[in-house]
Design a protein around this motif. Structure first.
Motif, PDB file in Angstrom:
ATOM      1  N   HIS A  82       0.808  -1.222   0.000  1.00  0.00           N
ATOM      2  CA  HIS A  82       0.000   0.000   0.000  1.00  0.00           C
ATOM      3  C   HIS A  82       0.841   1.271   0.000  1.00  0.00           C
ATOM      4  CE1 HIS A  82      -3.816  -2.109   0.475  1.00  0.00           C
ATOM      5  NE2 HIS A  82      -3.210  -2.891   1.353  1.00  0.00           N
ATOM      6  N   GLY A  83       2.150   1.097  -0.093  1.00  0.00           N
ATOM      7  CA  GLY A  83       3.040   2.245  -0.158  1.00  0.00           C
ATOM      8  C   GLY A  83       3.104   3.035   1.154  1.00  0.00           C
ATOM      9  N   LEU A  84       2.971   2.345   2.269  1.00  0.00           N
ATOM     10  CA  LEU A  84       2.999   3.017   3.561  1.00  0.00           C
ATOM     11  C   LEU A  84       4.360   2.846   4.232  1.00  0.00           C
ATOM     12  CD1 LEU A  84      -0.456   1.809   4.933  1.00  0.00           C
ATOM     13  CD2 LEU A  84       0.090   4.065   4.008  1.00  0.00           C
ATOM     14  N   SER A  85       4.690   3.809   5.095  1.00  0.00           N
ATOM     15  CA  SER A  85       5.909   3.710   5.877  1.00  0.00           C
ATOM     16  C   SER A  85       5.552   3.915   7.347  1.00  0.00           C
ATOM     17  CB  SER A  85       6.931   4.762   5.430  1.00  0.00           C
ATOM     18  OG  SER A  85       6.464   6.059   5.783  1.00  0.00           O
ATOM     19  N   ILE A  86       6.531   3.793   8.184  1.00  0.00           N
ATOM     20  CA  ILE A  86       6.321   4.007   9.628  1.00  0.00           C
ATOM     21  C   ILE A  86       5.851   5.438   9.883  1.00  0.00           C
ATOM     22  CG2 ILE A  86       7.504   4.088  11.871  1.00  0.00           C
ATOM     23  CD1 ILE A  86       7.074   1.284  10.914  1.00  0.00           C
ATOM     24  N   ASP A  87       6.393   6.378   9.121  1.00  0.00           N
ATOM     25  CA  ASP A  87       6.001   7.790   9.310  1.00  0.00           C
ATOM     26  C   ASP A  87       4.522   7.990   9.034  1.00  0.00           C
ATOM     27  OD1 ASP A  87       8.585   8.481   9.983  1.00  0.00           O
ATOM     28  OD2 ASP A  87       9.155   8.870   7.905  1.00  0.00           O
ATOM     29  N   ASP A  88       3.944   7.215   8.123  1.00  0.00           N
ATOM     30  CA  ASP A  88       2.513   7.341   7.819  1.00  0.00           C
ATOM     31  C   ASP A  88       1.650   6.877   8.985  1.00  0.00           C
ATOM     32  OD1 ASP A  88       3.038   8.274   5.245  1.00  0.00           O
ATOM     33  OD2 ASP A  88       3.227   6.214   4.477  1.00  0.00           O
ATOM     34  N   LEU A  89       2.195   6.018   9.824  1.00  0.00           N
ATOM     35  CA  LEU A  89       1.428   5.490  10.952  1.00  0.00           C
ATOM     36  C   LEU A  89       1.446   6.414  12.161  1.00  0.00           C
ATOM     37  CD1 LEU A  89       2.537   1.745  10.810  1.00  0.00           C
ATOM     38  CD2 LEU A  89       0.465   2.775   9.868  1.00  0.00           C
ATOM     39  N   THR A  90       2.386   7.331  12.206  1.00  0.00           N
ATOM     40  CA  THR A  90       2.483   8.214  13.380  1.00  0.00           C
ATOM     41  C   THR A  90       1.676   9.477  13.212  1.00  0.00           C
ATOM     42  OG1 THR A  90       4.522   9.209  12.530  1.00  0.00           O
ATOM     43  CG2 THR A  90       4.719   7.389  14.088  1.00  0.00           C
TER      44      THR A  90
END
Length: 90
Positions: A82-90
């Motif tokens: 889905h093109g997500l990173s850890i930064d997207d979760l914060t």
């Protein structure tokens, strides 16, 4: 410091210095104590059952670690899809 406080302290020190004499233990009492100790160790050592339980706990722990690793890999794979990173979760 009042006199009676010093007197009490000195009596307390003197009382600590008076230990009961070292009386040797009789053979009968020694045997009784050794039998009690032996019985306590016999109860504490369940031998094969305890080792089986320890192996079972270790096996369960290894399974849990494997499941945990699989879940982490699945999460990371889904995030990448889905093109997500850890930064997207914060």
């Amino acid at each position: 410091m009042p006199f009676e406080d010093k007197s009490f302290r000195n009596r307390k020190v003197l009382q600590l210095d008076h230990r009961p004499p070292n009386v040797p233990m009789g053979d009968q009492r020694f045997r009784e104590l050794m039998n009690e100790i032996g019985a306590a160790f016999a109860q504490a050592d369940d031998g094969d059952e305890k080792r089986r339980q320890a192996r079972e706990r270790e096996s369960q722990r290894e399974q849990w670690l494997a499941q945990r690793e699989a879940v982490i890999v699945e999460i990371v794979t889904t995030m990448r899809q889905h093109g997500l990173s850890i930064d997207d979760l914060t």
